[in-house]
Motif scaffolding. Structure first.
Motif, PDB file in Angstrom:
ATOM      1  N   PRO A  51     -20.678  -6.748 -32.333  1.00 37.73           N
ATOM      2  CA  PRO A  51     -19.511  -6.718 -33.469  1.00 37.73           C
ATOM      3  C   PRO A  51     -20.145  -6.744 -34.728  1.00 37.73           C
ATOM      4  CG  PRO A  51     -19.698  -9.136 -32.685  1.00 37.73           C
ATOM      5  CD  PRO A  51     -20.736  -8.346 -31.857  1.00 37.73           C
ATOM      6  N   SER A  52     -19.453  -5.933 -35.560  1.00 34.04           N
ATOM      7  CA  SER A  52     -19.855  -5.855 -36.874  1.00 34.04           C
ATOM      8  C   SER A  52     -18.492  -5.484 -37.951  1.00 34.04           C
ATOM      9  CB  SER A  52     -20.532  -4.503 -37.074  1.00 34.04           C
ATOM     10  OG  SER A  52     -21.733  -4.569 -36.482  1.00 34.04           O
ATOM     11  N   PRO A  53     -18.652  -5.904 -39.245  1.00 35.83           N
ATOM     12  CA  PRO A  53     -17.358  -5.636 -40.075  1.00 35.83           C
ATOM     13  C   PRO A  53     -17.502  -4.090 -40.337  1.00 35.83           C
ATOM     14  CG  PRO A  53     -19.395  -6.512 -41.470  1.00 35.83           C
ATOM     15  CD  PRO A  53     -19.657  -6.382 -39.845  1.00 35.83           C
ATOM     16  N   MET A  54     -16.020  -3.648 -40.495  1.00 34.50           N
ATOM     17  CA  MET A  54     -15.704  -2.259 -40.572  1.00 34.50           C
ATOM     18  C   MET A  54     -15.387  -2.190 -42.108  1.00 34.50           C
ATOM     19  SD  MET A  54     -12.737  -0.182 -38.476  1.00 34.50           S
ATOM     20  CE  MET A  54     -11.911   1.182 -39.237  1.00 34.50           C
ATOM     21  N   ALA A  55     -15.638  -0.831 -42.451  1.00 40.72           N
ATOM     22  CA  ALA A  55     -15.471  -0.258 -43.963  1.00 40.72           C
ATOM     23  C   ALA A  55     -14.695   1.300 -43.758  1.00 40.72           C
ATOM     24  CB  ALA A  55     -16.698  -0.195 -44.884  1.00 40.72           C
ATOM     25  N   VAL A  56     -14.194   1.648 -44.714  1.00 35.59           N
ATOM     26  CA  VAL A  56     -13.507   3.110 -44.672  1.00 35.59           C
ATOM     27  C   VAL A  56     -13.929   4.029 -45.866  1.00 35.59           C
ATOM     28  CG1 VAL A  56     -11.285   4.256 -44.412  1.00 35.59           C
ATOM     29  CG2 VAL A  56     -11.664   2.001 -43.155  1.00 35.59           C
ATOM     30  N   VAL A  57     -14.174   4.944 -45.444  1.00 37.02           N
ATOM     31  CA  VAL A  57     -14.548   6.161 -46.580  1.00 37.02           C
ATOM     32  C   VAL A  57     -13.659   7.363 -46.073  1.00 37.02           C
ATOM     33  CG1 VAL A  57     -16.335   7.177 -45.228  1.00 37.02           C
ATOM     34  CG2 VAL A  57     -16.172   7.432 -47.734  1.00 37.02           C
ATOM     35  N   MET A  58     -13.093   8.204 -47.029  1.00 33.25           N
ATOM     36  CA  MET A  58     -12.261   9.031 -46.977  1.00 33.25           C
ATOM     37  C   MET A  58     -13.201  10.468 -47.268  1.00 33.25           C
ATOM     38  SD  MET A  58      -9.226   8.760 -46.512  1.00 33.25           S
ATOM     39  CE  MET A  58      -8.265  10.329 -46.797  1.00 33.25           C
ATOM     40  N   ALA A  59     -13.281  11.506 -46.250  1.00 35.59           N
ATOM     41  CA  ALA A  59     -14.149  12.502 -46.667  1.00 35.59           C
ATOM     42  C   ALA A  59     -13.510  13.582 -45.805  1.00 35.59           C
ATOM     43  CB  ALA A  59     -15.643  12.432 -45.827  1.00 35.59           C
ATOM     44  N   SER A  60     -13.405  14.725 -46.328  1.00 35.05           N
ATOM     45  CA  SER A  60     -12.582  15.941 -45.797  1.00 35.05           C
ATOM     46  C   SER A  60     -12.987  17.465 -46.227  1.00 35.05           C
ATOM     47  CB  SER A  60     -11.074  15.840 -45.904  1.00 35.05           C
ATOM     48  OG  SER A  60     -10.231  16.920 -45.377  1.00 35.05           O
ATOM     49  N   SER A  61     -13.285  18.220 -45.314  1.00 31.33           N
ATOM     50  CA  SER A  61     -13.680  19.568 -45.769  1.00 31.33           C
ATOM     51  C   SER A  61     -12.534  20.508 -44.997  1.00 31.33           C
ATOM     52  CB  SER A  61     -15.011  19.939 -45.365  1.00 31.33           C
ATOM     53  OG  SER A  61     -15.220  19.746 -43.880  1.00 31.33           O
ATOM     54  N   TYR A  62     -11.681  19.674 -44.109  1.00 30.88           N
ATOM     55  CA  TYR A  62     -10.716  20.679 -43.432  1.00 30.88           C
ATOM     56  C   TYR A  62      -9.222  20.539 -43.887  1.00 30.88           C
ATOM     57  CZ  TYR A  62     -13.981  21.689 -39.939  1.00 30.88           C
ATOM     58  OH  TYR A  62     -15.030  22.114 -39.190  1.00 30.88           O
ATOM     59  N   ARG A  63      -8.911  21.226 -45.090  1.00 32.86           N
ATOM     60  CA  ARG A  63      -7.734  21.515 -45.775  1.00 32.86           C
ATOM     61  C   ARG A  63      -7.137  22.832 -45.661  1.00 32.86           C
ATOM     62  NH1 ARG A  63     -10.720  18.489 -48.461  1.00 32.86           N
ATOM     63  NH2 ARG A  63     -11.498  20.151 -49.680  1.00 32.86           N
ATOM     64  N   GLU A  64      -8.099  23.842 -45.388  1.00 31.29           N
ATOM     65  CA  GLU A  64      -7.551  25.223 -45.570  1.00 31.29           C
ATOM     66  C   GLU A  64      -6.873  25.715 -44.258  1.00 31.29           C
ATOM     67  OE1 GLU A  64      -8.140  26.802 -48.231  1.00 31.29           O
ATOM     68  OE2 GLU A  64      -9.228  25.138 -49.444  1.00 31.29           O
TER      69      GLU A  64
END
Length: 157
Positions: A51-64
């Motif tokens: 087990p490890s703590p979780m973090a979140v990042v937003m990343a996207s290149s699929y919008r087209e």
């Protein structure tokens, strides 16, 4: 493009396969970073299993093309985490398509968070044609297809 629909039982079995690969490599991350949106379920499973703590990042290149064509990469200006990103980091996403997004994200995290000493990547699916090789994955896809994960069915009604 051909679509492959994955149900929850199949999905959880694939998450368990990635988890087993991380454990067999004896990698103990200080934090698991989920890439929103597709990587959140994998990150949650890895975070609980390691087990490890979780973090979140937003990343996207699929919008087209209604989210089916790769365009310019955008990364959130911050990471949602209870503590600074440092030490050993495992970045979890759903799949490596071309590999450009995940490779750029890993580089961005190294630069933006100098306390990171090691960063590795985990995905469920890895396309054979990708230029980036993730550290951990469950399946290699030999041909181009669109994976519809069980929590994405609203997108493909």
């Amino acid at each position: 493009m051909e679509k492959r629909f994955v149900d929850y039982a199949q999905y959880h079995a694939l998450v368990d396969k990635v988890l087993a690969n991380v454990q067999q490599a004896n990698f103990h991350p200080d934090v698991v970073v989920g890439v929103a949106r597709g990587g959140l379920m994998l990150a949650d499973g890895l975070s609980r299993g390691l087990p490890s703590p979780m973090a979140v990042v937003m990343a996207s290149s699929y919008r087209e093309g209604s989210g089916t064509q790769q365009g310019q990469l955008r990364i959130s200006s911050s990471v949602a985490s209870l503590s600074p990103l440092q030490g050993r980091v495992l970045v979890a996403d759903d799949l490596v398509d071309s590999g450009r997004t995940l490779a750029a994200l890993l580089q961005h995290l190294r630069v933006a968070h100098p306390g990171i000493t090691e960063v590795r990547s985990a995905v469920i699916w890895h396309k054979h044609s990708a230029t980036f090789q993730p550290d951990f994955f469950a399946e290699t896809l030999d041909h181009d297809l669109w994976i519809v994960q069980p929590f994405e069915v609203r997108d493909f009604r």
